[in-house]
Design a protein around this motif. Structure first.
Motif, PDB file in Angstrom:
ATOM      1  N   SER A 156       0.967  -1.288   0.071  1.00 11.43           N
ATOM      2  CA  SER A 156       0.032  -0.142   0.081  1.00 11.43           C
ATOM      3  C   SER A 156       0.908   1.205   0.022  1.00 11.43           C
ATOM      4  O   SER A 156       1.854   1.262   0.745  1.00 11.43           O
ATOM      5  N   GLY A 157       0.549   2.127  -0.987  1.00 15.06           N
ATOM      6  CA  GLY A 157       1.300   3.398  -1.114  1.00 15.06           C
ATOM      7  C   GLY A 157       2.956   3.231  -1.301  1.00 15.06           C
ATOM      8  O   GLY A 157       3.437   3.779  -0.552  1.00 15.06           O
ATOM      9  N   VAL A 158       3.176   2.417  -2.128  1.00 15.70           N
ATOM     10  CA  VAL A 158       4.674   1.937  -2.219  1.00 15.70           C
ATOM     11  C   VAL A 158       5.175   3.248  -3.113  1.00 15.70           C
ATOM     12  O   VAL A 158       6.479   3.384  -2.723  1.00 15.70           O
ATOM     13  N   SER A 159       4.538   4.023  -3.648  1.00 14.08           N
ATOM     14  CA  SER A 159       5.242   5.151  -4.249  1.00 14.08           C
ATOM     15  C   SER A 159       5.167   6.536  -3.410  1.00 14.08           C
ATOM     16  O   SER A 159       5.938   7.434  -3.690  1.00 14.08           O
ATOM     17  N   SER A 160       4.733   6.195  -2.158  1.00 13.10           N
ATOM     18  CA  SER A 160       4.516   7.342  -1.308  1.00 13.10           C
ATOM     19  C   SER A 160       5.812   7.553  -0.460  1.00 13.10           C
ATOM     20  O   SER A 160       6.438   6.496  -0.413  1.00 13.10           O
TER      21      SER A 160
END
Lengths: 486, 755
Positions: free
Chosen positions: A331-335
């Motif tokens: 979840s939210g790997v690019s955040s």
């Protein structure tokens, strides 16, 4: 930074800050060759105006893909007959590293003078869309045989290429020794492109990985005929959705290989598009105002105002804390939720706050050589989210302020942004001098805009002179020392 | 001269240590002692040749004690700054801070004419006309003054430190007030007591940037100046008290207390036959000028001559004229019987006229009736029955005994003792302080927050008790020692001993008793000091925006969720987004997130608040209609189920139901209760389990493990497993939840596309 395995070792020395970093060396430079160094920066300043004009022109240009198409069309047509045709490139190799948010390109050119007169400089060409995002161009000339290679830095300055098609921007590399007819030399160029990867899809949900487009040309854009050339593109992961083929094209693991292509005329262009996964934090500092306040009581106070944004694919729909907390890998790997600021050693009174108060999530590690401040914004940053904050710290003055032999004082400080892995769109550096100081001037190894201001602080009567330096498109490579003399 | 003054100072500090027991009635504040000892050691080395006269010594002693008290009052309020940071606390101070910021940025006229679009959407708020500007103007003046002197301070720092600064000034006023009503030693004790009294500290710690911070100073100043005016009969002092009153009116709505207490006091003096020209001058000047000045404040305006709360002052004003007139007639008429007839006629006509005027005024609506808050002061049960919005505020609750004890400590016992001393020496001034003490004590019992108003009176009266007791005891000791000294040197000449000494000798263990009593007083006072410091540090110095807790290893864990959410709102929502939340968070959202809110802490429109309460307590689709009508973009709820934070929206929810139901009868409180019990677990009422507030708080909470050994979805604030774990949202979507789940923000979706 790209890993060493991909780059040969001598590339790395390009990456390292090239100017003298210790104070004694600077002192020599300033006391002895002060006039010269100033004189050297002058043309650079003029050139910056040209660059600005060029960027303006480019921004006026039509839609990007359309421009590219026309560009490609024209470049295929153009039967080149330029003035600089006495030079040809025997062998060109280009390595494009896309593993971070900045595209880092190494270009190795083997240049031959085929003309009759000696050539004193070599030109590089960039398409206008790239020139707009160009953060840094560095070049060095290699001489000598394999083992005993020596490198000499070349001065790079933007220039007008009169017959360049479609507003291609040129950079001139001045060779130390003019290339006599028939002679060859090897030139290595490093340049960086910011905002060159476009997220596609532009909006992703919390669980999606971030995919980006990278556009470039399979052929190296050059004002010269290139005998043989190869381009390598390194992607951050093996997940490459698609890539354009300009045969011969190969893909192996994380590397794409375009070429070798034989004997292409000047200004050859063949657009390629690579679509791949890049989950590296696209931490973009949209604006950074650094204020360096000199107090002769023994303190150097730095205050940095950041406007941070996530420049990647925008978050679509909900942000779920449950998913973010319970499934961190999916979840939210690019955040991203934390950043590292590298501060000078002996830093004290560090604070990290924003306009509504202190932010308690930060850690400071100090040792004798460096200080590292790990900061977490108030909330994790997803695509399109923003945050503003202030970092401030004090430094002992004796580490940064010196006296030159002619009685003037000078400050030797680092220019760029201390946050690692970020790109700064606009950096404003304000050097606040003590009240009553006169005639400040700056020595900076790259073009910046300068003007003066006045600031009133504690118990001031006439106000403190402030030297304001502004630069756009700043990458970590700009973290090199500069001097302010007053 | 400089060396002389220097040595004078050093002598004085020695005096503090050397003679504190005998001459000063108040032990110097404990925090100042070590510094004193140090300077003592240093000074013993320096010249000691200068011998000061007793009077000079006393003056120096007094000034230095007062100075120490002044400093102490300031630094004891800095706990929160040291422990957290220099920040604004609580809810209302955020509005004050925001307006001060506006004032310093845009200037006074812009501020005066400010129409705030960011609150009470879509109504807005005329800020200039609906606030007491005293606090903001004070802070702005301090800020501009410092800026002019080239101190590059931030306005936030000024705001944070305004309250402690004024608390320090209050100690000075308390000293002079005490001096006026009793003597200077009582003044010193009063200054020391009020400097650390928790009842006052609760509203004046650094960061508590609220009206009360400066208002208590203004209140005490007005009273002091008025008493001074009554004592001297001087126009100057009454003029000063009128200006003090003006400052108070500009600072706080509590000025109503002054404008009712002073007439009451005057009335009591008249009844007890203490009428004098001094009183006439003081009251008339103060009332007329004070009224004219007070009417300049837009929020007060003509209320000062029209509303019911101010009528008493006006009545007493006319009564004064009648009194004076009668006095004059009495002087003219020598015949006593004639005068009595005249008196009868005059009094009857005056009272009749006044009654008629009041009746006509009230009937025609010219004189407005009393407001709800005023009623609830006179009748504590009024608000509970009629105005739930006043009753819902925790600081409007009747005071518990424990909080009296907590805020006053020994003063609670010293207060009656002080009253005794006051009654023993009745003067105009002591009558005033007695009346102030008694009335404010009553009001403190009605509402928790009014303890604040009672604090200065309690401190002053207690100071009289302490001072008088200690003085008597010390006198006993002194005369005794003199006698014994005399006895040893001059071989028992009993005839020389004063009558007092004779009296003393009649009681055998008096000396020992006096010593024991003195020790007892000092013990009590030191206990008071430690209690005050403890209360300040533990109870009154947390900013309530940042929550702190102890972690498993004793480390401090900080929950900064409020600011996390507000900052997220500020950075990542459209600038014109409207945020709906319960009114408690309104001021904070406008100040920190810079977004428009539907309702805020200035609870001037009950219907609007009820609309929000209704939306929160309706089913989602009904609430969606209301939210569409109000253009709501985001809904913010505060939820403590993960962290065990108990003052969250679920616990406040019943008030939302009550307030909503008070205007919209669709909302009925029993629907949310099961057998009169409020629950959130499986046994909760079906309406409760499906109302908007429940859904927003517990959305996807059922998937979360909050505590080891408990089922998922265990609410730690209420200690139960929630009843509805499968919550689906139709018209809203989760936009942001803070790291500890304390604040949850939902986005209101646009209506569904019909195709």
């Amino acid at each position: 930074f790209p890993p060493v395995s991909f780059l040969s070792l001598h590339h790395l020395c390009l990456l390292l800050p090239s100017l003298p970093t210790d104070a004694t060396a600077v002192r020599v430079l300033l006391s002895g060759d002060f006039k010269v160094s100033q004189a050297e920066t002058r043309p650079g300043n003029d050139a910056s105006d040209q660059l600005g004009a060029a960027a303006m022109e480019a921004s006026l240009r039509a839609h990007r893909p359309a421009a590219l198409l026309i560009f490609a069309f024209l470049s295929l047509l153009s039967v080149s007959s330029s003035a600089a045709q006495e030079i040809q490139i025997l062998n060109a190799e280009r390595r494009i590293d896309l593993s971070s948010q900045v595209a880092i390109v190494f270009l190795t050119l083997k240049v031959e003078n085929t003309g009759k007169a000696a050539a004193s400089d070599v030109l590089l060409a960039f398409p206008p869309t790239e020139a707009e995002h160009l953060a840094e161009v560095k070049a060095q000339a290699a001489s000598g045989k394999k083992r005993k290679k020596t490198y000499a830095h070349l001065i790079v300055e933007p220039t007008d290429v009169p017959d360049a098609p479609n507003g291609a921007k040129g950079f001139r590399l001045a060779l130390h020794n003019p290339l006599s007819p028939g002679e060859t030399t090897t030139i290595e160029v490093l340049y960086m492109l910011t905002h060159s990867m476009e997220p596609f899809p532009a909006e992703i949900s919390q669980s999606d990985p971030q995919l980006v487009y990278y556009r470039d040309s399979a052929y190296i854009l050059s004002p010269y005929r290139i005998k043989q050339q190869t381009t390598f593109i390194k992607t951050p992961s093996t997940n490459v959705q698609s890539f354009s083929r300009v045969e011969p094209t190969n893909r192996a693991g994380m590397e794409l290989k375009y070429g070798p292509y034989e004997d292409l005329p000047a200004y050859s262009y063949s657009p390629v598009l690579v679509h791949f996964e890049n989950n590296n934090p696209f931490a973009v500092v949209e604006e950074l105002v650094r204020e360096v306040e000199i107090s002769h009581w023994g303190n150097l106070q730095i205050t940095e105002h950041y406007t941070l944004a996530h420049g990647g694919a925008k978050l679509k729909g909900v942000f779920s804390r449950v998913d973010y907390q319970s499934r961190p890998s999916a979840s939210g790997v690019s955040s991203f939720k934390n950043l590292l600021a590298r501060l000078p050693p002996r830093v004290h009174s560090v604070y990290y706050r924003d306009e509504i108060g202190n932010i308690s999530s930060s850690r400071l590690r100090t040792d004798s050589r460096k200080s590292e401040l790990e900061i977490e914004p108030r909330y994790p940053l997803f695509g399109g989210w923003k945050s503003t904050f202030i970092i401030g710290y004090g430094l002992p003055l004796e580490d940064f302020l010196f006296e030159s032999t002619d009685g003037k004082r000078y400050l030797n400080f680092t220019f760029g942004c201390p946050l690692s892995g970020t790109v700064v769109d606009k950096l404003t550096l304000k050097v606040v001098l003590p009240e009553g100081s006169k005639d400040p001037s700056a020595v900076i190894p790259f073009p910046v805009e300068e003007h003066m201001e006045t600031k009133y602080s504690y118990l001031d009567v006439v106000g403190r002179p402030v030297l304001v330096l502004e630069k756009k498109n700043v990458v970590p490579e700009h973290n090199i020392p500069f001097q302010v003399i007053y | 001269m400089p060396p002389q003054t220097m040595s004078a100072k050093t002598d004085a500090t020695i005096g503090v240590n050397g003679t504190a027991k005998s001459t000063s009635n108040q032990a110097p504040p404990p925090m100042a002692l070590p510094a004193n000892l140090k300077s003592d050691l240093l000074n013993k080395l320096s010249l000691k040749s200068f011998k000061l006269k007793t009077k000079q010594q006393e003056l120096l002693l007094r000034v230095s004690i007062l100075f120490l008290v002044y400093v102490l009052a300031f630094i004891t309020r800095l706990f929160s700054v040291l422990r957290y940071e220099s920040m604004i606390h609580e809810f209302d101070p955020y509005f004050n801070y925001r307006t001060t910021l506006f004032l310093t940025e845009k200037g006074f006229y812009e501020f005066w004419n400010w129409f705030d679009y960011e609150s009470w959407y879509p109504l807005g708020r005329i800020v200039g006309g609906t606030l007491y500007p005293g606090l903001m103007v004070t802070a702005a003046l301090i800020y501009w003054g410092l800026r002019f002197l080239r101190f590059a301070v931030h306005i936030r720092e000024v705001c944070v430190l305004t309250a402690p600064f004024f608390a320090s000034n209050t100690t000075l006023v308390a000293y002079f007030f005490g001096k006026e009503i009793w003597d200077s030693s009582a003044g010193l004790v009063a200054a020391a007591l009020i400097a650390i009294c928790p009842g006052y500290i609760s509203r004046s710690v650094a960061g508590s940037y609220d009206n009360e911070g400066v208002a208590i100073f203004a209140l005490l100043l007005t009273f002091y100046l008025f008493v001074k005016a009554v004592n001297t009969g001087s126009l100057t002092w009454s003029l000063a008290s009128a200006f003090g009153y003006f400052y108070m009116v500009s600072a706080w709505g509590g000025y109503v207390f002054i404008i009712n207490l002073i007439p009451l006091y005057v009335l009591v003096l008249l009844i007890t036959g203490r009428y004098s020209v001094r009183l006439y001058i003081a009251y008339n000047c103060m009332y007329v000028l004070g009224m004219l000045l007070a009417m300049q404040i837009r929020f007060v305006g003509f209320q000062h001559v029209q509303s019911g709360e101010h009528m008493a002052a006006m009545g007493v004003f006319f009564l004064m004229q009648v009194f004076y007139f009668l006095d004059w007639v009495k002087y003219l008429l020598s015949d006593k019987r004639l005068f009595e007839t005249f008196l009868r006629i005059t009094v009857t006509t005056t009272v009749g006229l006044a009654a008629v005027a009041l009746g006509v005024g009230t009937a025609s609506g010219y004189i407005s009736p009393w407001t709800g808050r005023f009623y609830s002061l006179l009748d504590p049960t009024y608000a509970k029955d009629h105005i739930p919005i006043i009753a819902s505020v925790s600081e409007h609750q009747p005071t518990a005994w424990s909080s009296f004890m907590f805020d006053f400590h020994i003063l609670l016992f010293l207060f009656p003792a002080g009253l005794y001393f006051c009654f023993k020496r009745l003067t105009d001034a002591t009558i005033f302080i007695v009346m102030y003490g008694l009335t404010s004590m009553y009001f403190a019992g009605v509402m928790v927050r009014l303890i604040l108003v009672a604090t200065p009176a309690v401190c002053l009266i207690s100071a009289i008790a302490v001072s008088a007791t200690v003085k008597n005891l010390a006198q006993l000791l002194r005369t005794k020692s003199k006698v014994t000294q005399g006895g040893s040197s001059k071989a028992a000449s009993g005839s020389k001993a004063s009558s007092k000494a004779l009296l003393d000798q009649s009681q055998p263990f008096q000396r020992n008793g006096a010593i024991a009593l003195l020790l007892g007083v000092f013990y009590l006072l030191s206990k008071y000091a430690t209690h005050c410091t403890w209360v300040t540090s533990e109870a009154y110095s947390s900013p309530s925006i940042v929550l702190a807790a102890r972690g498993a290893h004793g480390n401090k864990v900080i929950f900064d969720d409020y600011r996390e959410a507000y900052f997220w709102l500020q950075q990542n929502t459209p600038t014109d987004a409207k945020v709906m939340s319960w009114w408690d968070y309104g001021y904070q959202i406008t100040a920190m997130a810079n977004r428009t809110v539907i309702v805020d802490n200035n609870t001037w429109n009950n219907t609007h608040i009820a609309t929000v309460g209704r939306a929160m307590s309706s089913y989602e689709d009904e609430a969606y209609e209301i939210m569409r009508e109000l253009d709501v973009g985001y809904v913010l709820v505060v939820f403590g189920g993960v962290t065990g934070y108990s003052s969250d929206d679920i616990n406040k929810f019943l008030w939302m139901v009550r307030i909503g139901g008070g205007v919209f009868p669709v909302i009925k409180e029993p629907d949310y209760l099961v057998n009169g019990e409020y629950r959130v677990d499986k046994g909760a009422a079906p309406k409760m389990l499906n109302c908007l507030m429940y859904k927003l708080c517990y959305y996807r909470f059922g998937e979360l493990m909050t505590e080891y050994g408990k089922p998922p979805g265990f609410d730690r604030a209420r200690g139960v497993e929630i009843g509805n774990k499968d919550i689906k949202l139709e018209h809203l979507e989760e936009a942001f939840t803070t790291s500890n789940w304390i604040v949850r923000i939902y986005k209101v979706k646009p209506p569904n596309n019909r195709w």
